[in-house]
Every structure is written in structure tokens, then in C-alpha cells.
Scaffold this active site. Structure first.
Site, PDB file in Angstrom:
ATOM      1  N   LYS A 177      27.069 -32.846  -2.639  1.00 56.63           N
ATOM      2  CA  LYS A 177      26.205 -31.673  -2.807  1.00 56.63           C
ATOM      3  C   LYS A 177      24.869 -32.041  -3.440  1.00 56.63           C
ATOM      4  CE  LYS A 177      29.954 -28.338  -2.844  1.00 56.63           C
ATOM      5  NZ  LYS A 177      30.745 -27.347  -3.616  1.00 56.63           N
ATOM      6  N   LYS A 225      27.495 -30.638  11.412  1.00 56.66           N
ATOM      7  CA  LYS A 225      28.494 -29.645  11.068  1.00 56.66           C
ATOM      8  C   LYS A 225      27.814 -28.321  10.769  1.00 56.66           C
ATOM      9  CE  LYS A 225      32.087 -28.551   7.671  1.00 56.66           C
ATOM     10  NZ  LYS A 225      32.844 -28.998   6.477  1.00 56.66           N
ATOM     11  N   LYS A 277      25.417 -23.285   6.411  1.00 55.60           N
ATOM     12  CA  LYS A 277      24.224 -22.539   5.998  1.00 55.60           C
ATOM     13  C   LYS A 277      23.190 -23.460   5.360  1.00 55.60           C
ATOM     14  CE  LYS A 277      26.836 -19.475   3.813  1.00 55.60           C
ATOM     15  NZ  LYS A 277      28.138 -19.468   4.501  1.00 55.60           N
TER      16      LYS A 277
END
Length: 334
Positions: A118, A197, A200
Site C-alpha cells: 500500500k 487488477k 479504485k
């Protein structure tokens, strides 16, 4: 006649309210959640505590929470049978998370790949993001969950939860239920319109309930290679074909596979048919979604009732935990 008693397990899953849900959410997880609720004891929540790790704008959390709730209910979530709530309405989970954090080794968290992934995606590093696995463990363990449906790429999350529960039980006694992962095998990765993939964070999604005209435009933008119309094409390397697998019948899919391999077909044909199939697939749910949009009060009431049901289980677990760690009595009414 011999009767076989079916084993009913508690299934738990959460989804972050980080925006309108897309077809990757549905085919990657939601569809399986809806199927499992018919067979087992479902506990599903909207993970707004987890959403805070990316520092969203405060109004967005409330809006996205309502959107996620409406999407799930429109798609068939049975809120009478399944416990469905907003994570922050059951604050017992954060107390358990703190208790668990005090027995969780730093090395265990440092080995988690999700934090590094992340941060690499541009999310600002913070303690919440780093300690995410502990809160996730509390979500699972406070409800004595037996099964947690996840994709194969999320298996580590459940392994960490099992490790944390093991540390706790070895220290204080057999209080917490050790969960098992339920690996979702039917869909590996749902590609976005750019081939990555669907996510959002990549801006490459096709939303479940976005306008049909927008669905058509996005599908026509799906990235393909430059193979000429007359040449054979490899369907297994095509993003359009990967999405056709999700919505086409076996017979039609076989026909498309043959057309790819034989040549004489342009990607535009496959894209037009994909758009039609996606619109048709979700059409039965659109009316229900539109009706729910008119009654936010009903959605809030459903989440409140679900939170009350979830809190009954969470309070009992936390009472047991507080007793064994030496914190004394837990007041259920506070």
C-alpha cells in the site's frame, strides 16, 4: 431413512467503504459472500475503521458506507438472516484490538506484505496502516468466526490472525476461536480496463451500478493488443475475454474462444457483446438499488439493528477476554 446434519459455520467478511463498488468487488468476493449466507451463519460488516488508514474526507466515509450497504442489499444480502453492520457501531472491536496488540510481536507485523504494497501504491504510511492486521484480527476473533472468505492473495491476513489468536490462547487459555480461511478459487483476478487488477486505486473500474451508457464507454476502452482482425488471437491473454468468462454462458464462451483462435474477428465485436452481457447481468438488481436510494433511513435502520446483534456476540467475547487478562468485569451496558 438416514438424515445427515449439515454443519453450520460462522462466516465473517468486511469491505471498506472507499467508493462505489465495482464488478471486481462483485465477482472477486461479493458473489461468494451472497452464496455463503444461504449455507452458514453470516456476519458481514462495512469496515469504516479500516478506511481511516487512507485519511479519506469525513463526508466521504458516510456517503460510501451508505453506497456499500445499498449495493449489498440490492444484490441480495438477506439482512434478516445475515448480521450486517457498520464496524464503528461496535466499538468493542477496538478494545480487543488494543489488547491483542499487546501480545502481537513486532516481527509478525513487519513481515506483512500488505503494508509495503500500500505504501508502494502511494498511500501515506501511518500507524493505522501498519497495525491494520491487528484490527483485522480483532474483527475476526471477537465474533468467534470459523471461516473467512478471501482471495488467494489475501491468505496471509488470515495466517496473521491465526498467529495472534495462538499467542493469546497460549498466554491466557483457550478463549479465542482459531479461524480458517475460505479461499475463493472461482476468480483469480478481475482485470480493469487498463489490464491491471481492477481497483479504485488504479482508476480502472467498471462500477456495478453506474449508468449503462458509461458501462458501454468503459468497455470499449479496455486495453487489447494490436493483432489484426484477420489473424488468430489468444483468448487467454485478452482482457476482454477474461471478463467474458464472468458473464457469458459456457456455450457462448466456447463460441468466442473459437472465434478468437480462428481469426477474422475484431476486438470491437467482443467488447460490444461484453457490454451487453454486463448490463443484462446486473439489470435485475438496478430497480432494487434505485428504490433503496430513495430511503436512506431504511438503510441506516438496517445497519443499526445489525450492530445491536453483532454487539451481543462481541460483548460476550470481550467479557471473557477482559477476565482472563485481569481487567476485571466488563460492563455490557457502557
Amino acid at each position: 431413512m438416514r438424515y445427515v446434519r449439515r454443519l453450520v459455520l460462522r462466516v465473517l467478511s468486511g469491505i471498506q467503504p472507499s467508493g462505489r463498488l465495482h464488478i471486481g468487488n462483485f465477482f472477486g468476493a461479493m458473489r461468494q459472500h451472497l452464496q455463503l449466507q444461504a449455507e452458514h451463519d453470516g456476519f458481514y460488516f462495512i469496515a469504516d475503521y479500516h478506511a481511516l488508514t487512507s485519511n479519506p474526507a469525513p463526508p466521504d466515509i458516510a456517503k460510501h458506507t451508505l453506497d456499500v450497504a445499498m449495493d449489498y442489499i440490492a444484490l441480495g444480502l438477506d439482512t434478516e438472516k445475515t448480521v450486517f453492520w457498520r464496524q464503528s457501531d461496535v466499538p468493542q472491536v477496538t478494545e480487543l484490538a488494543w489488547i491483542l496488540s499487546c501480545i502481537t510481536p513486532m516481527g509478525l507485523l513487519q513481515r506483512c506484505t500488505s503494508y509495503k504494497d500500500k505504501v508502494a501504491q502511494g498511500i501515506s504510511p501511518n500507524h493505522g496502516l501498519f497495525a491494520y492486521p491487528v484490527l483485522q484480527a480483532a474483527d475476526i476473533l471477537i465474533f468467534h468466526s470459523n471461516l473467512v472468505p478471501v482471495g488467494a492473495d489475501q491468505k496471509q491476513h488470515i495466517e496473521v490472525t491465526r498467529d495472534i489468536a495462538g499467542y493469546f490462547n497460549n498466554t491466557y487459555g483457550q478463549v479465542l476461536t482459531i479461524p480458517q480461511e475460505h479461499i475463493i478459487e472461482s476468480v483469480a483476478v478481475v482485470p480493469g480496463i487498463d489490464g491491471q487488477k481492477m481497483s479504485k486505486s488504479y482508476g480502472n473500474t467498471i462500477e456495478i451500478f453506474e449508468p449503462e451508457s458509461s458501462v458501454k464507454k468503459k468497455v470499449m476502452r479496455i486495453v487489447t493488443d494490436s493483432t489484426p482482425v484477420e489473424s488468430p488471437k489468444d483468448p487467454e491473454k485478452c482482457n476482454v475475454f477474461a471478463l467474458l468468462k464472468l458473464v457469458a454462458s459456457p456455450g457462448e464462451l466456447k463460441d468466442w474462444e473459437n472465434r478468437y483462435r480462428n481469426g477474422g474477428m475484431g476486438y470491437g465485436e467482443a467488447k460490444k457483446r461484453l457490454a451487453e452481457l454486463l448490463i443484462d447481468y446486473f439489470k435485475p438488481y438496478r430497480h432494487k438499488r434505485a428504490e433503496l436510494e430513495k430511503n436512506h433511513g431504511c438503510i441506516k435502520e438496517i445497519l443499526t439493528k445489525g450492530a445491536r446483534r453483532a454487539a451481543v456476540v462481541a460483548s460476550k467475547t470481550l467479557l471473557d477476554v477482559r477476565k482472563v487478562v485481569g481487567l476485571g468485569d466488563y460492563n455490557n451496558g457502557r
